[in-house]
Design a protein around this motif. Structure first.
Motif, short mmCIF file in Angstrom:
data_model
loop_
_atom_site.label_atom_id
_atom_site.label_comp_id
_atom_site.label_asym_id
_atom_site.label_seq_id
_atom_site.Cartn_x
_atom_site.Cartn_y
_atom_site.Cartn_z
N ASP A 60 5.98 3.46 4.86
CA ASP A 60 5.76 4.44 3.82
C ASP A 60 5.58 3.80 2.44
OD1 ASP A 60 6.43 6.81 1.97
OD2 ASP A 60 6.37 7.70 3.98
N TYR A 63 2.09 2.35 2.02
CA TYR A 63 1.12 3.43 1.86
C TYR A 63 1.24 4.06 0.47
CZ TYR A 63 -1.47 7.70 3.01
OH TYR A 63 -2.38 8.73 3.02
N SER A 64 2.46 4.33 0.07
CA SER A 64 2.66 4.96 -1.24
C SER A 64 2.21 4.06 -2.38
CB SER A 64 4.12 5.35 -1.40
OG SER A 64 4.47 6.35 -0.46
N LEU A 67 -1.48 4.38 -2.62
CA LEU A 67 -1.87 5.66 -3.21
C LEU A 67 -1.67 5.65 -4.73
CD1 LEU A 67 -0.85 8.75 -1.07
CD2 LEU A 67 -3.13 7.91 -1.66
N ALA A 68 -0.54 5.12 -5.14
CA ALA A 68 -0.23 5.09 -6.57
C ALA A 68 -1.29 4.29 -7.33
CB ALA A 68 1.15 4.49 -6.79
N GLU A 115 -5.93 11.36 2.81
CA GLU A 115 -4.71 11.96 2.27
C GLU A 115 -4.92 13.45 1.96
OE1 GLU A 115 -1.71 10.98 2.06
OE2 GLU A 115 -0.81 12.38 0.64
N ARG A 122 1.75 13.63 -0.19
CA ARG A 122 2.40 12.73 -1.13
C ARG A 122 1.83 12.79 -2.54
NH1 ARG A 122 4.30 8.93 3.11
NH2 ARG A 122 3.35 10.06 4.82
#
Lengths: 206, 206
Positions: A60, A63-64, A67-68, A115, A122
């Motif tokens: 996670d 992945y996060s 994305l950020a 996403e 998220r």
DNA sequence: CCTACCTTTGACCAGTTGGTCAAAAAAATA
DNA sequence: TATTTTTTTGACCAACTGGTCAAAGGTAGG
């Protein structure tokens, strides 16, 4: 994970962290979060799985982090639209910047698409907050241009959607686009088409 | 799986098969093939996992059945374009049909998007064959319209891409679109915007 | 070269995954 | 009702999943 109290990243840390993020982008953008495995990412990064988890605490987290990082670049071009510039050129510039991003960062585009398709679990907050406000501002600007007769009347929201849709299409549906165009490079024609389309749509009919 | 030698599907078979496909659509369209599990699908269908596998031999079979069914409906609207009709109305009609599909079958659209983003492993052949040929035909028609001066000059391939992109955007990025529009129904404005855009772009400047 | 820290790894774990199977339960048929 | 066929299920399996951990291997500075 490297000790939290550490002062700065070592050379090896920098190298491996970016290798992991690069690998994660490749894997996650193709299979989405749930469809990707740590083994795939580790393999792509040329590291062992426990080694991955030495740099990032979990799947996670990788992945996060991706994305950020993505969201920054995603919102930026919108901010560059200048209320005092020439309306058509401003919007055209924005569209071209987005198209260039599709060309240079197709995986980022597909990661984002994945996403959103999955319901944006998220990034709901960012979309409903920051993005929405930003779009509202741009919509205001566009409405101003319309009111002063500098461009044709359009719904600013749907105008923005149509720019997003058309530019991202070349990244997200790359496989399909290339299958249909054959040898022709999609981005050659795409830019010209987009420009022509926007000009015809926006140019005030006076 | 029900015996292959069986003459026709029983009432129960029909009911359960369609329940499974409906459930598969919900799950696969959100998480893609690899991100979905049989347990999820079984749960959504209200059946036990072994019971699922009594009707379909594998996870793959459910997914492939869905894709096959989807592709029929996907190509059909393109075929309805009439070379002898009014050019602008024909293209407008096509765009509206696609938009209606996005509105009524958003999950199908997302299933397709997911498959393409993942590299279209199971429908490569259809895309490179049937779809490509079909698009080539339509491109010919559009080029004919341009040659006879009935519509403005456009690249037919990118015109088709832009119709696909804009219409599918409302299904695939539904979450984002709604987050930005708030209470407003996306499809209200979308149809009007699409129509106006195509008319301005295509209407011959004489 | 020594020490202290950073990096890497093999072995391992519990939970999940797609899928099997024999037997039980329901339906259809006679 | 008796029998045959269709449908459903619980128990099970091997492979894979995300993640842990102690120990080994490197690296940098003194």
């Amino acid at each position: 994970m490297p000790k939290a109290a550490q002062k700065s990243d070592t050379r090896i840390q920098k190298k491996n962290q970016s290798a992991i993020l690069a690998a994660g982008l490749v894997v996650f953008s193709q299979f989405g979060f749930r469809g990707s495995t740590l083994d795939q990412v580790a393999d792509e990064a040329g590291l062992s799985k426990p080694n991955l988890l030495y740099y990032f605490p979990s799947k996670d987290a990788i992945y996060s982090a991706l994305l950020a990082k993505l969201l920054e670049n995603w919102l930026e071009p919108l901010r560059k639209i200048d209320p005092d510039g020439d309306p058509v050129e401003e919007l055209l510039g924005y569209a071209k910047r987005k198209l260039t991003m599709s060309q240079n960062f197709p995986r980022e585009s597909r990661l984002f698409a994945n996403e959103i398709i999955q319901g944006a679990p998220r990034i709901r907050d960012v979309i409903r907050g920051e993005l929405r406000e930003l779009v509202d501002e741009i919509a205001e600007i566009i409405n101003g241009w319309i009111a002063s007769g500098r461009i044709n009347s359009v719904d600013p929201y749907h105008l923005i959607f149509s720019i997003w849709a058309q530019t991202q299409h070349y990244a997200d549906f790359d496989v399909q686009v290339r299958a249909i165009l054959g040898e022709v490079d999609p981005f050659d024609g795409a830019e010209h088409h987009l420009e022509m389309m926007l000009r015809r749509m926006l140019a005030p009919t006076s």
